[in-house]
Structure formats: C-alpha cells, structure tokens
Design an enzyme around this catalytic site. Structure first.
Site, PDB file in Angstrom:
ATOM      1  N   LYS A  41      53.556  15.400 -45.516  1.00 44.96           N
ATOM      2  CA  LYS A  41      54.724  16.208 -45.903  1.00 44.96           C
ATOM      3  C   LYS A  41      56.073  15.561 -45.616  1.00 44.96           C
ATOM      4  O   LYS A  41      57.103  16.024 -46.121  1.00 44.96           O
ATOM      5  CB  LYS A  41      54.678  17.570 -45.168  1.00 44.96           C
ATOM      6  CG  LYS A  41      53.591  18.476 -45.661  1.00 44.96           C
ATOM      7  CD  LYS A  41      53.925  19.046 -47.037  1.00 44.96           C
ATOM      8  CE  LYS A  41      52.722  19.524 -47.776  1.00 44.96           C
ATOM      9  NZ  LYS A  41      52.424  18.875 -49.026  1.00 44.96           N
TER      10      LYS A  41
ATOM     11  N   HIS B 186      46.168  11.882 -58.219  1.00 48.59           N
ATOM     12  CA  HIS B 186      44.923  12.270 -57.545  1.00 48.59           C
ATOM     13  C   HIS B 186      44.677  13.763 -57.731  1.00 48.59           C
ATOM     14  O   HIS B 186      45.528  14.583 -57.383  1.00 48.59           O
ATOM     15  CB  HIS B 186      45.005  11.936 -56.057  1.00 48.59           C
ATOM     16  CG  HIS B 186      44.830  10.475 -55.763  1.00 48.59           C
ATOM     17  ND1 HIS B 186      44.154  10.001 -54.666  1.00 48.59           N
ATOM     18  CD2 HIS B 186      45.221   9.389 -56.451  1.00 48.59           C
ATOM     19  CE1 HIS B 186      44.155   8.675 -54.688  1.00 48.59           C
ATOM     20  NE2 HIS B 186      44.807   8.282 -55.757  1.00 48.59           N
TER      21      HIS B 186
ATOM     22  N   PRO C 224      52.039  13.386 -39.607  1.00 51.21           N
ATOM     23  CA  PRO C 224      51.765  12.922 -40.978  1.00 51.21           C
ATOM     24  C   PRO C 224      50.493  13.497 -41.616  1.00 51.21           C
ATOM     25  O   PRO C 224      50.213  13.212 -42.788  1.00 51.21           O
ATOM     26  CB  PRO C 224      51.635  11.402 -40.821  1.00 51.21           C
ATOM     27  CG  PRO C 224      51.278  11.192 -39.394  1.00 51.21           C
ATOM     28  CD  PRO C 224      51.902  12.306 -38.615  1.00 51.21           C
TER      29      PRO C 224
ATOM     30  N   TYR D 211      49.076  21.645 -49.798  1.00 49.72           N
ATOM     31  CA  TYR D 211      49.020  20.186 -49.953  1.00 49.72           C
ATOM     32  C   TYR D 211      49.779  19.729 -51.201  1.00 49.72           C
ATOM     33  O   TYR D 211      50.506  18.734 -51.154  1.00 49.72           O
ATOM     34  CB  TYR D 211      47.558  19.718 -50.008  1.00 49.72           C
ATOM     35  CG  TYR D 211      47.408  18.220 -49.790  1.00 49.72           C
ATOM     36  CD1 TYR D 211      47.351  17.685 -48.504  1.00 49.72           C
ATOM     37  CD2 TYR D 211      47.335  17.340 -50.865  1.00 49.72           C
ATOM     38  CE1 TYR D 211      47.231  16.319 -48.293  1.00 49.72           C
ATOM     39  CE2 TYR D 211      47.209  15.968 -50.666  1.00 49.72           C
ATOM     40  CZ  TYR D 211      47.155  15.476 -49.375  1.00 49.72           C
ATOM     41  OH  TYR D 211      47.030  14.105 -49.172  1.00 49.72           O
TER      42      TYR D 211
ATOM     43  N   TYR E 150      40.253  12.485 -45.380  1.00 51.71           N
ATOM     44  CA  TYR E 150      40.720  12.904 -44.058  1.00 51.71           C
ATOM     45  C   TYR E 150      39.459  13.164 -43.241  1.00 51.71           C
ATOM     46  O   TYR E 150      38.742  14.140 -43.499  1.00 51.71           O
ATOM     47  CB  TYR E 150      41.552  14.179 -44.147  1.00 51.71           C
ATOM     48  CG  TYR E 150      42.914  13.992 -44.784  1.00 51.71           C
ATOM     49  CD1 TYR E 150      43.070  13.991 -46.167  1.00 51.71           C
ATOM     50  CD2 TYR E 150      44.054  13.832 -43.995  1.00 51.71           C
ATOM     51  CE1 TYR E 150      44.325  13.828 -46.749  1.00 51.71           C
ATOM     52  CE2 TYR E 150      45.310  13.668 -44.565  1.00 51.71           C
ATOM     53  CZ  TYR E 150      45.444  13.664 -45.938  1.00 51.71           C
ATOM     54  OH  TYR E 150      46.685  13.498 -46.504  1.00 51.71           O
TER      55      TYR E 150
HETATM   56  C1  PHB Z   1      49.358   7.055 -46.326  1.00 52.45           C
HETATM   57  O1  PHB Z   1      48.813   6.649 -47.366  1.00 52.45           O
HETATM   58  O2  PHB Z   1      50.030   6.294 -45.606  1.00 52.45           O
HETATM   59  C2  PHB Z   1      49.175   8.477 -45.925  1.00 52.45           C
HETATM   60  C3  PHB Z   1      48.522   9.338 -46.794  1.00 52.45           C
HETATM   61  C4  PHB Z   1      48.336  10.658 -46.434  1.00 52.45           C
HETATM   62  C5  PHB Z   1      48.793  11.110 -45.221  1.00 52.45           C
HETATM   63  C6  PHB Z   1      49.471  10.256 -44.353  1.00 52.45           C
HETATM   64  C7  PHB Z   1      49.663   8.939 -44.716  1.00 52.45           C
HETATM   65  O3  PHB Z   1      48.570  12.402 -44.874  1.00 52.45           O
END
Ligand code: PHB
Ligand code: APR
Length: 394
Positions: free
Chosen positions: A301, A77, A297, A389, A205
C-alpha cells in the site's frame, strides 16, 4: 531576484513519487511549483522499492500523462496466492472484485515522473541535505536552504511536505498540535533482487510456523524476494545460500523444488512500521505520502496510499487556485486520513496474518493458522481482502 530566489504557488519538499506527481499534476493545471530534494536525483532514481500498483494509481499516472509505459510494460495480475506451509489459497482478484493490479516497479514510476518534471522545467533544488527550513506566516510560506552548497529561497502560498518519514515537514507541526500513532513490529524484511525467472507468474505471500516470505517479480528475468528476519540482522549476515534456504523452507515445496536461484544483485533489510500523524495539515503546510504515514509493506500500500493523498491534495489546490474554492483544501486532512486509516488497518491485518510475532507465543501461531483456514473457507472474507488489495475507492 536571482535565479535561486523563486516565487511559486506551491513549494514541494521532497522529490520522491509523491512530490513529483504533485508537481506534475499542478503544472498540467497551470499551477507553479518548485521541488526541494535532500538527495541527488541520481540517488532518488536508483532506489528500489515495492512494485504493485492499484488501478487508482495507474489512473493517476494517466491523469499525469505518464501512463504509456506503465500500460505497455506493466504486468496485469488477476490474482495472487497466500500460502501456509504447503496449503495454498489463490485470491482471485478479478473474480472477487472485477479488477486487477499492475506489477510495475516504483523505480520505474519515479523515472517516468522525473522525465516529465524535467520536460516541464519545474525548478528542482537537489542535494540540499537536511538544510531546508520551512517558515510560515499569515499570507505566505518560505522554504529555504542550500542546494549543492548554494543558498536558495522559495516563496509560496503553500508548502507540500512530501519528504518521507525522516523528513523535516512533519516536525514543523508543533508537538502540541500533532499526535503520532505508531506500531513498530518486532521483525524486518530482508529483500533481494535476482536475475532469475520468478518462482510463479503471480505473487505468493507465504507463511508458516517459522514466519513470512514473499515471492514477487519485476519482469520475466528479474525476481524480487523477501523473508521475515530479525530486526538485529544485518544484510551481511545473510549469504545468498542462507537466504535461498530460508525462502525455500517457507514456501510450498512444490514451488520451492522448481524455483530458479542465483546470485543476488541487491540485498537490503527494512524494518516494519505502522505510523500515522494527525492532523496532516497545519497552517499553509500539507503532508503527503510517507511524511504523513507509514504502512508495513505486506499489503503493497505504501506508494498507492501516497498517490491517493496526492489525488486529494492536488484536487484541493486546483480548486483553490483555479475555481477560487477552498473547501476541498480545508478538508484535505480529514478526507485523506479517512482513507489512510483504512489502508493502515489492512496493512496491519495482512502483517498480523502472515508473520510470526513472538517465538514463545504458540497461541498466536494457532490464531494465524485459524485465520488462514477461515479465509480458505469463506469467499466473503476473501472478497474483503481482495477489495482492500485492489485499492479502496477515492
Ligand atoms: C515487491 O515486489 O517489492 C513487493 C510486492 C508486494 C508487496 C511488497 C513488495 O506487498
Ligand atoms: N528535505 C528535502 N527532501 C527530503 C528531506 C528533506 N529534509 N528529507 C527527505 N527528503 C526526500 C527523500 O530523499 C525522498 O526523495 O523526500 C523524498 C521522499 O520520498 P519517499 O520516501 O519515497 O516518500 P513518498 O514520495 O511519499 O513516496 C511514498 O515511496 O518511499 C516509498 O515506501 C514509500 O512506497 C512509499 C512511497
């Protein structure tokens, strides 16, 4: 000595991603280890966790010679979106940093690791429950307990505590030596998996005045979604209909309108916590991964931070056993904690930007909105986010 009494270089408590990666890297460098796991391996392999890998983590998998599947099946990505209501900002990771991240489920990482741990014949004592005991004296350490009801004992030069947040290893460090730093957030994440086309080809997000939502994915027909929920909620309180309604309300309407919904095939709630213990070494014990720290989450990380710990610890152990050089091992706690705190900061900041903290606190809502607006305007700020990130160097 019967087969349940072993003598190895390193006893590893916990066969999650940290423990198994460490065992594999040690094996490739001629250092023996044995793994001790509270659960059955079947259980470990079925856990669903996050799915975004930094390039550093993919490189670690390559170093462990398990890079083939993540390279062919992982999805690269080049960016992701942050949204506030209907306003959307794409963080162009590739343009801002020259790097990408790889979407590849932690469940798959665990499967890849277990395959080579088995091939390597690394002893693994599973289903130990809470029985493992760690004892240390001047010249060695012992981990003992019962596996499937049968006693075992491992004598080793060192113990790696890779047994997650609820494990025993951290608690071996006496209270007067260990200091815990913790923030528990006043909300959780409700996550679902569904066999539907992901809402977008990149992660979103999303945030608005009501709270947070995340659109993620595992593959073209498997989506992973989360919404911010109350810490009091139970997964059973959330019908699929309620989940989809809340998710659609929190993401931009142009995405919500076209997204595919369907039955959830997994639904669970996770609390959000920031936690660090200091130091992460005591006598012959070294903590790695969730045993030493937890991040919320939001910055993706958790696994990546576990892997950078394993990088520092494996380097220290390899130099100790193979080059007779103790320096990196002695510095493990200081070196690893420097990176841990920076990841903690980023995860806390992403969490603060994207979540609603307090129903009564309209000032905080405005601050979040102002932060988002500033991010929209400032490429420097976006670059700082992007650099964190994609993963800080190690
Ligand atoms: C996930 O795909 O489960 C996932 C992706 C990004 C995050 C947290 C969880 O920041
Ligand atoms: N004895 C032996 N094993 C234990 C004990 C114990 N007393 N307590 C816990 N364990 C095991 C758990 O069952 C688990 O399999 O230790 C393992 C720890 O694995 P994780 O919790 O996955 O931690 P870690 O390997 O550090 O990986 C960190 O994985 O858990 C996610 O969110 C986390 O992404 C992060 C990454």
């Amino acid at each position: 000595m019967n087969s349940n009494a072993l003598n190895v270089d390193v006893a590893i408590v916990g066969a999650g991603p940290s423990g198994m990666l460490l065992a594999r890297l040690l094996k490739l460098n001629g250092i023996s280890s044995a793994l001790v796991e509270r659960q059955s391996i079947k259980h470990v392999l079925s856990r669903i966790r996050a799915g975004v890998l930094e390039q550093g983590s993919v490189d670690m998998m390559k170093l462990a010679d398990i890079g083939d599947r993540v390279s062919s099946e992982g999805d690269q990505h080049a960016g992701f979106s942050i949204t506030y209501g209907n306003d959307s900002l794409r963080i162009d990771l590739e343009k801002l940093t020259g790097k990408k991240v790889t979407v590849y489920g932690q469940t798959e990482v665990t499967k890849d690791l277990y395959k080579v741990v088995q091939q390597d014949g690394i002893p693994l004592f599973e289903e130990t429950g809470d029985s493992p005991r760690i004892e240390m004296d001047n010249d060695h350490a012992t981990v003992s307990g019962t596996s499937n009801g049968v006693p075992f004992s491992i004598q080793a030069s060192f113990v790696a505590g890779c047994d997650g947040f609820h494990g025993v290893a951290r608690k071996t460090i006496p209270d007067n030596v260990r200091k815990d730093f913790e923030r528990v957030y006043p909300f959780g994440w409700l996550g679902i998996l569904s066999e539907t086309k992901p809402a977008d080809h990149e992660l979103i997000y999303a945030s608005d005045d009501e709270g947070f939502a995340l659109c993620s994915m595992r593959n073209e027909r498997l989506s992973r979604y989360y919404v911010q929920c109350s810490t009091q909620d139970k997964a059973e309180d959330w019908s699929d209909e309620r989940f989809w309604d809340v998710l659609r309300a929190r993401i931009p309407s142009k995405i919500a309108k076209h997204m595919e919904t369907g039955p959830s095939i997994e639904k669970s709630i996770a609390p959000l916590r920031s936690f660090v213990c200091e130091p992460i070494q005591y006598k012959r014990l070294f903590l790695c991964g969730d045993a030493a720290h937890i991040v919320p989450p939001t910055g993706a990380k958790g696994l990546n931070l576990a892997f950078s710990d394993v990088y520092y610890l494996s380097k220290g152990l390899i130099e100790y056993f193979n080059d007779n050089n103790e320096t990196a091992l002695q510095n493990y706690s200081t070196t690893a904690l420097a990176r841990i705190w920076k990841s903690e900061r980023f995860s806390w900041w992403m969490t603060s930007l994207l979540h609603k903290f307090d129903e009564q606190d309209s000032f905080s809502d405005r601050m979040r909105r102002a932060e988002f607006d500033f991010l929209m305007e400032s490429e420097d700020y976006q670059r700082a986010l992007a650099n964190n990130y994609i993963g800080l160097p190690y």
